[in-house]
Enzyme design. Structure first.
Site, PDB file in Angstrom:
ATOM      1  N   THR A 106       0.818  -1.222   0.000  1.00 16.16           N
ATOM      2  CA  THR A 106       0.000   0.000   0.000  1.00 16.16           C
ATOM      3  C   THR A 106       0.847   1.266   0.000  1.00 16.16           C
ATOM      4  OG1 THR A 106      -1.818  -1.124   1.110  1.00 16.16           O
ATOM      5  CG2 THR A 106      -1.729   1.252   1.384  1.00 16.16           C
TER       6      THR A 106
HETATM    7  N1  ASP Z   1      -3.208  -3.693   2.783  1.00 20.38           N
HETATM    8  C1  ASP Z   1      -1.913  -4.058   2.382  1.00 20.38           C
HETATM    9  C2  ASP Z   1      -0.874  -3.068   2.807  1.00 20.38           C
HETATM   10  O1  ASP Z   1      -1.091  -2.501   3.834  1.00 20.38           O
HETATM   11  C3  ASP Z   1      -1.775  -4.471   0.986  1.00 20.38           C
HETATM   12  C4  ASP Z   1      -0.510  -5.266   0.859  1.00 20.38           C
HETATM   13  O2  ASP Z   1      -0.118  -5.945   1.810  1.00 20.38           O
HETATM   14  O3  ASP Z   1       0.118  -5.189  -0.178  1.00 20.38           O
HETATM   15  O4  ASP Z   1       0.124  -2.831   2.212  1.00 20.38           O
END
Ligand code: ASP
Length: 335
Positions: free
Chosen positions: A7
């Site tokens: 993210t």
């Molecule tokens: N929600 C995840 C993050 O915080 C997505 C991922 O792990 O790529 O990065």
């Protein structure tokens, strides 16, 4: 700083309907001017993957890259990645990281385009920890939301909150306040593992009411080289599952952890069929305070280094148990 994706690197891309990992390490660092006040930072884009698609090989490649960086003179290394798998990848890296320089994992819960995105603050904090003296010899650390966690202890506890990470058994290893790093504890010397020579299939099975061992039989048939069970409470399963564990443990290592969030397994309290004492007699390895996800990582790493079942049995406890120094040991703060 090395970026694996996640993210923290995600932006909306036309036609994808949502954010995807696009930012390079270089553009990520360039978007946060405050970083220049913390350290001189070189950047490498290691991958552009969501956390869910990272493999053990990606993590080991990142460890190799980080070792080359410190061997080339870096005071510390930061790896940015998806938070979904950070608790597993950081622990895997910790099993191989054998340099005194800090190796710090970070990420973000909100993508850069959202109001109050947390990536910039997390990256600045991670770089502060990577550049500070108390971060040395601390093993792999995880920094998010101004908290510092040991890789062995950290866990993603919330799917959306900014304070998504905690160390439920040990508590956080430190914090940052006004940018000042305080590390409360440091780990004992940890065993460093031999590099993997294979990629064994080592699943986790979570037990449930009515579990008669059918899933365990299925994964054994599917070629599991070891298996981790997320058991009830302090390490309990049904009587029929216990019988299945006994059969399985004759051939491959079976590690039993707790499916609860904290506390881990006991060793000598309950004596009923399927209890922690019964499972030990049947050949299972109890994971203690190492949670079942990290137990799976450790079991994979031991098997991947070529260890036999008896060798895994002999090593698992020692490595799983390596934890913080006894209470009262404080290496002070710095920053
Ligand atoms: N929600 C995840 C993050 O915080 C997505 C991922 O792990 O790529 O990065």
């Amino acid at each position: 700083m090395g970026a694996l994706g996640g993210t923290i690197t995600m932006e909306a891309v036309a036609g994808r309907g949502g954010v995807v990992p696009t930012l390079s390490a270089e553009s990520l660092v360039a978007s946060i001017p405050e970083l220049a006040l913390v350290a001189r930072i070189s950047t490498t884009t290691l991958s552009k993957l969501p956390g869910a698609s990272l493999s053990a090989q990606d993590v080991l490649a990142a460890v190799d890259w980080a070792m080359a960086e410190v061997d080339g003179g870096a005071a510390g290394v930061v790896v940015a990645q998806g938070t979904d798998t950070l608790e597993e990848t950081a622990y895997l890296a910790d099993l191989y990281w054998n340099r005194p320089e800090p190796l710090v994992f970070t990420g973000a819960m909100r993508p850069p385009g959202q109001p109050s995105a947390d990536g910039p603050a997390n990256l600045v904090a991670a770089c502060r920890v990577a550049a500070c003296e108390p971060g040395r010899d601390a093993g792999v650390l995880v920094v998010l939301n101004d908290e510092i966690h040991r890789a062995r202890a950290v866990r993603k506890d919330h799917s959306t909150a900014l304070g998504a990470f905690s160390s439920p058994v040990a508590g956080p290893a430190g914090s940052l306040i006004e940018g000042r790093v305080t590390l409360h504890r440091q780990p004992v010397a940890r065993a460093r593992l031999e590099r993997p020579t294979s990629d064994p299939y080592v699943p986790i099975l979570e037990t449930h009411i009515g579990d008669d061992g059918a899933t365990l039989r299925a994964v054994r048939k599917a070629g599991a080289r070891g298996v981790t069970i997320a058991a009830f409470g302090v390490g309990h399963v049904s009587a029929s599952m216990a019988a299945e564990i006994e059969k399985t443990a004759r051939d491959i290592p079976v590690v039993v952890g707790s499916r609860t969030r904290a506390g881990g397994t006991l060793r000598h309290t309950y004596g009923f069929e399927g209890s922690e004492m019964d499972l030990t007699k049947r050949g299972a390895i109890l994971s203690g305070t190492l949670d079942h996800r990290k137990s799976r990582i450790l079991l994979w790493a031991l098997l991947a280094s070529g260890m036999s079942t008896p060798e895994v049995r002999a090593s698992f406890d020692d490595i799983a148990a390596s934890g913080p120094l006894p209470c009262g040991t404080n290496h002070g703060d710095g920053g």
